[in-house]
Scaffold this motif. Structure first.
Motif, mmCIF file in Angstrom:
data_model
loop_
_atom_site.group_PDB
_atom_site.id
_atom_site.type_symbol
_atom_site.label_atom_id
_atom_site.label_comp_id
_atom_site.label_asym_id
_atom_site.label_seq_id
_atom_site.Cartn_x
_atom_site.Cartn_y
_atom_site.Cartn_z
ATOM 1 N N TRP A 74 0.843 -1.181 0.000
ATOM 2 C CA TRP A 74 0.000 0.000 0.000
ATOM 3 C C TRP A 74 0.886 1.242 0.000
ATOM 4 N N SER A 75 0.278 2.364 -0.390
ATOM 5 C CA SER A 75 0.990 3.630 -0.451
ATOM 6 C C SER A 75 0.079 4.731 0.041
ATOM 7 N N PHE A 76 0.608 5.576 0.912
ATOM 8 C CA PHE A 76 -0.178 6.683 1.467
ATOM 9 C C PHE A 76 0.744 7.891 1.571
ATOM 10 N N GLY A 77 0.615 8.823 0.623
ATOM 11 C CA GLY A 77 1.481 9.987 0.628
ATOM 12 C C GLY A 77 2.932 9.580 0.401
ATOM 13 N N PRO A 78 3.828 10.050 1.266
ATOM 14 C CA PRO A 78 5.244 9.684 1.094
ATOM 15 C C PRO A 78 5.578 8.289 1.621
ATOM 16 N N LEU A 79 4.653 7.627 2.314
ATOM 17 C CA LEU A 79 4.908 6.307 2.892
ATOM 18 C C LEU A 79 4.496 5.218 1.912
ATOM 19 N N THR A 80 5.377 4.235 1.771
ATOM 20 C CA THR A 80 5.113 3.097 0.895
ATOM 21 C C THR A 80 5.569 1.833 1.591
ATOM 22 N N THR A 81 4.706 0.819 1.614
ATOM 23 C CA THR A 81 5.046 -0.478 2.193
ATOM 24 C C THR A 81 5.195 -1.486 1.073
ATOM 25 N N VAL A 82 6.351 -2.167 1.060
ATOM 26 C CA VAL A 82 6.707 -3.081 -0.017
ATOM 27 C C VAL A 82 6.998 -4.446 0.577
ATOM 28 N N CYS A 425 4.652 -15.054 5.726
ATOM 29 C CA CYS A 425 4.249 -16.034 4.721
ATOM 30 C C CYS A 425 3.330 -15.367 3.702
ATOM 31 N N GLY A 426 3.527 -15.696 2.421
ATOM 32 C CA GLY A 426 2.757 -15.062 1.366
ATOM 33 C C GLY A 426 1.291 -15.435 1.358
ATOM 34 N N ARG A 427 0.907 -16.496 2.055
ATOM 35 C CA ARG A 427 -0.509 -16.898 2.087
ATOM 36 C C ARG A 427 -1.376 -15.843 2.750
ATOM 37 N N GLU A 428 -0.784 -15.036 3.640
ATOM 38 C CA GLU A 428 -1.574 -13.988 4.291
ATOM 39 C C GLU A 428 -2.013 -12.914 3.304
ATOM 40 N N TYR A 429 -1.304 -12.773 2.196
ATOM 41 C CA TYR A 429 -1.627 -11.752 1.193
ATOM 42 C C TYR A 429 -1.982 -12.375 -0.151
ATOM 43 N N GLY A 430 -2.211 -13.670 -0.172
ATOM 44 C CA GLY A 430 -2.574 -14.338 -1.402
ATOM 45 C C GLY A 430 -1.445 -14.449 -2.397
ATOM 46 N N LEU A 431 -0.205 -14.585 -1.900
ATOM 47 C CA LEU A 431 0.965 -14.644 -2.769
ATOM 48 C C LEU A 431 1.630 -16.018 -2.746
ATOM 49 N N GLY A 432 0.899 -17.037 -2.315
ATOM 50 C CA GLY A 432 1.459 -18.384 -2.338
ATOM 51 C C GLY A 432 2.234 -18.724 -1.076
ATOM 52 N N ASP A 433 3.098 -19.751 -1.178
ATOM 53 C CA ASP A 433 3.827 -20.263 -0.019
ATOM 54 C C ASP A 433 5.178 -19.593 0.189
ATOM 55 N N ARG A 434 5.526 -18.641 -0.629
ATOM 56 C CA ARG A 434 6.807 -17.972 -0.449
ATOM 57 C C ARG A 434 6.764 -17.023 0.750
ATOM 58 N N TRP A 435 7.977 -16.713 1.260
ATOM 59 C CA TRP A 435 8.082 -15.815 2.408
ATOM 60 C C TRP A 435 8.586 -14.456 1.927
ATOM 61 N N TYR A 436 8.044 -13.412 2.579
ATOM 62 C CA TYR A 436 8.333 -12.040 2.172
ATOM 63 C C TYR A 436 8.759 -11.225 3.390
ATOM 64 N N LEU A 437 9.519 -10.194 3.100
ATOM 65 C CA LEU A 437 9.934 -9.244 4.138
ATOM 66 C C LEU A 437 9.252 -7.911 3.863
ATOM 67 N N ARG A 438 8.559 -7.401 4.863
ATOM 68 C CA ARG A 438 7.849 -6.139 4.705
ATOM 69 C C ARG A 438 8.772 -4.985 5.076
ATOM 70 N N VAL A 439 8.965 -4.086 4.139
ATOM 71 C CA VAL A 439 9.850 -2.928 4.322
ATOM 72 C C VAL A 439 9.042 -1.675 4.074
ATOM 73 N N GLN A 440 9.126 -0.739 5.004
ATOM 74 C CA GLN A 440 8.412 0.529 4.883
ATOM 75 C C GLN A 440 9.396 1.603 4.422
ATOM 76 N N ASP A 441 9.075 2.255 3.337
ATOM 77 C CA ASP A 441 9.946 3.267 2.740
ATOM 78 C C ASP A 441 9.240 4.613 2.770
ATOM 79 N N ARG A 442 9.993 5.642 3.054
ATOM 80 C CA ARG A 442 9.450 6.993 3.088
ATOM 81 C C ARG A 442 10.095 7.797 1.969
ATOM 82 N N VAL A 443 9.298 8.306 1.066
ATOM 83 C CA VAL A 443 9.778 9.096 -0.064
ATOM 84 C C VAL A 443 9.588 10.564 0.275
ATOM 85 N N ASP A 444 10.665 11.316 0.336
ATOM 86 C CA ASP A 444 10.617 12.743 0.655
ATOM 87 C C ASP A 444 10.549 13.531 -0.654
#
Length: 509
Positions: A74-82, A425-444
């Motif tokens: 998701w993205s909200f203003g300068p904040l983006t979660t990847v 785990c990607g199953r929480e977001y419907g992305l299969g059995d792969r594992w993901y790392l959630r990183v929050q980025d701030r764009v100035d």
């Protein structure tokens, strides 16, 4: 063939062309995902294109491949979660870990990937949550273990000597007890508990080290400084010395002091391995290793030649003298040891002023002092200073690589129940059995705006400077003073237009 081409593109020096061709080739891949995908087929060395980009230090290709694997949550203003796909990055259940490949490669460019997203965030998460607490606990446990072993050595079973002296220089008053006499009192039983702990610890060390040697290979396991190669040699030798001491104690063989002394020195030197867990001390262990196995090893060959030559000369000179008046050179082994002490200026030149010394002793000692003390020791200091300067420029980079190597080591050796898998785990977001790392980025946005302003003003400065150069070439026929004044006027005129832009930039900042 397609997989081979992918590996070749990773090695291409033209990064932009390689990325475009990589995408074009994957567009014809029928198996986009799964084990049949071209990106997941390893080469003869077991490296996929993604791992090969990390080993070669190709940061452009690595970032390009990571952009393909990320999902914007998701993205909200300068904040983006990847969400970043951790496949092949996370060392969990990986025989050939991506992180271990990066820290074990000899290319310095590969260590720059440790500062890129999401590798930096993944390593930081693993180290802060599990790596640092476990490593500190392991360091404390090892120090207590070495204290236990030291106490067992200090209070080892000895008895007064009963035989007569063999020479006037024999000053031995205690000898080692036999096995039947070693464990009779309560203090002996208490020492036996400590000795059992010491032997069990040595066996555990061998059990933990030998599988890694067989998996990685002896040359790579012991030769990589960041992986702690020299410390692995030290700890394995220490464990072997403990087992040799145990065998000598059980067979009542005299001379257990030799392996026991080696074990004490090696065991306490291995404490320096745990300095890598601290940013202030970690780079110094790398520095010590490079000095010992680089500068000092080369210097020892020269030192051995000098010591052998001068020790032989000193022994020959005092061979006909009374050893009671000057006993530092009474036999050849003692001459070698005394010359070594003289080389390192531990002692002064031995002399007895109550008797006449040979004239050649003064001549040889003069030459020895010039060569050893003034020349060779200063050469060693200069070599070590150069090594310190080179390592100091890589201080933070080497420490981060040490942290990654330590984290991978702990993750492999600890049970899975003590080290859960990192990420989501990607199953929480419907992305299969792969594992993901959630990183929050701030764009100035102001940062990008300032960057555009800076580039525009730099371009304007370059244009004005080029115009000034053209004007200077046209007016070369004019006198030197007029030419100099025209140049100053052109420069002042060029500054005025760009000066306003820099003032606007400063005000906005």
């Amino acid at each position: 063939i397609g997989n081979t081409v992918l590996h070749i593109l990773v090695l291409q020096p033209n990064k932009a062309f390689a990325c475009h061709m990589y995408s074009l080739l994957l567009s014809y891949d029928r198996n986009k995902e799964g084990p049949g995908s071209l990106e997941l087929i390893p080469n003869n060395e077991g490296l996929t294109p993604f791992k090969l980009a990390g080993v070669e230090g190709n940061t452009v290709m690595f970032q390009y491949l990571m952009q393909k694997r990320k999902h914007n949550l998701w993205s909200f203003g300068p904040l983006t979660t990847v969400l970043y796909d951790l496949t092949e990055i996370d060392s969990w259940a990986e025989d050939q870990s991506f992180l271990e490949l990066i820290v074990s490669t000899k290319k310095r460019e590969a260590r720059q990937i440790l500062d890129l997203t999401p590798v930096k965030e993944l390593v930081s998460l693993k180290w802060n949550m599990y790596g640092r607490p476990y490593f500190c606990f392991l360091a404390l446990f090892y120090i207590l273990y070495m204290v236990c072993f030291t106490m067992c050595c200090v209070y080892r079973p000895l008895k007064p000597r009963t035989g007569n002296k063999t020479s006037i220089r024999d000053n031995t008053i205690y000898v080692q007890k036999m096995l039947q006499e070693s464990y009779m009192t309560y203090e002996d039983e208490l020492r036996l508990v400590g000795e059992l702990i010491t032997v069990i610890g040595a066996v555990v060390i061998l059990i933990l080290e030998i599988p890694d040697i067989l998996r990685v290979g002896a040359a790579k396991y012991f030769g990589q400084t960041i992986l702690g190669g020299p410390f692995h040699i030290i700890v394995i030798t220490y464990a072997c010395m403990i087992l040799v001491t145990m065998v000598m104690r059980l067979t009542s063989t005299t001379g257990e002091v030799v392996p026991m002394s080696f074990a004490l020195v090696l065991g306490w030197c291995n404490v320096m391995y745990f300095a890598r867990g601290f940013q202030m001390l970690g780079p110094f262990t790398i520095m010590i290793q490079k000095m010992i196995f680089g500068d000092l090893m080369r210097f020892c060959w020269l030192m051995a030649v000098v010591i052998l030559g001068f020790a032989s000369a000193f022994y020959i000179i005092f061979q006909t003298e009374n050893p009671e008046n000057l006993g530092q050179f009474y036999n050849y082994p003692m001459s070698l040891f005394t010359t070594f002490e003289l080389f390192l200026t531990i002692i002064d030149g031995p002399a007895n002023y109550d008797v006449d010394l040979p004239f050649m002793y003064s001549v040889v000692y003069f030459a020895f002092a010039i060569i050893a003390t003034l020349l060779m020791l200063n050469l060693l200091i200069a070599m070590m200073g150069d090594t310190h300067w080179r390592v100091a420029h890589e201080r933070d980079e080497l420490w981060r690589a040490q942290v990654v190597a330590t984290t991978v080591m702990l993750e492999r050796k600890l049970p899975r129940c003590l080290w859960p898998r990192s990420g989501i785990c990607g199953r929480e977001y419907g992305l299969g059995d792969r594992w993901y790392l959630r990183v929050q980025d701030r764009v100035d946005p102001n940062k990008h705006k300032m960057t555009r302003y800076t580039e525009a003003f730099k371009a304007q400065d370059r244009d004005n400077y080029d115009k000034g150069l053209e004007k200077l070439e046209i007016n070369r026929s004019i006198l030197y003073k007029k030419e100099l004044s025209a140049l100053s006027l052109s420069r002042s005129a060029s500054r005025t237009s760009s000066h306003r832009g820099w003032e606007i930039l400063r005000r906005n900042t």
